[in-house]
Design a protein around this motif. Structure first.
Motif: not given
Length: 143
Positions: A10-19, A43-48
């Motif tokens: 939704s925005s550049k303020d949403i960041v993620f990392e997979s561990f 599902l997050w990886d796919a949706l995003s």
């Protein structure tokens, strides 16, 4: 192929990392961070990345313990938390074949954990809102 149920972060303020395949998503605006179960991380990886939710429902429900209602509920949570936003007229990506194998091997039900125990520190400006000379995480106190 165009779908209306394609989402993006939704925005550049949403960041993620997979561990090790487990996604951790951080909202830099609120300081909240989110952890997903193994199936939720997939599902997050796919949706995003632009895979339509409708295709995930169709593909994932035939291979494992995930049902359409569970996937719809997961997507609703991601939208409610402001992590994803619908993208009108987006070009949809196909469901990656390895995703189906990963979802079939997932052992945990869809789940989102929300943490805000570090929110006060995460939203602090590390340059302007900390005590000198201590630095972050020593937050400057109001005088």
């Amino acid at each position: 192929m165009r779908h209306t149920d394609v989402y993006a972060i939704s925005s550049k303020d949403i960041v993620f990392e997979s561990f090790d395949g487990e996604a951790v998503v951080l909202d830099l605006t609120t300081g909240k961070y989110f952890g997903f179960s193994d199936s939720g991380s997939r599902l997050w990886d796919a949706l995003s990345s632009g895979v339509p939710a409708s295709e995930l429902v169709g593909a994932a429900t035939g291979i494992g313990a995930l049902g359409a209602a569970e996937i719809d509920g997961f997507v609703s949570q991601l939208l409610e938390f402001g992590l994803l936003a619908a993208v009108a007229d987006a070009v949809a990506r196909p469901v990656p074949s390895e995703l189906l194998a990963q979802l079939a091997a997932a052992s945990e039900p869809l789940k989102v954990d929300i943490h805000d125990d570090l929110a006060d520190l995460i939203v602090v400006d590390p340059i302007h809102e900390v005590e000198e000379p201590l630095g972050w995480p020593a937050v400057k106190q109001a005088t």
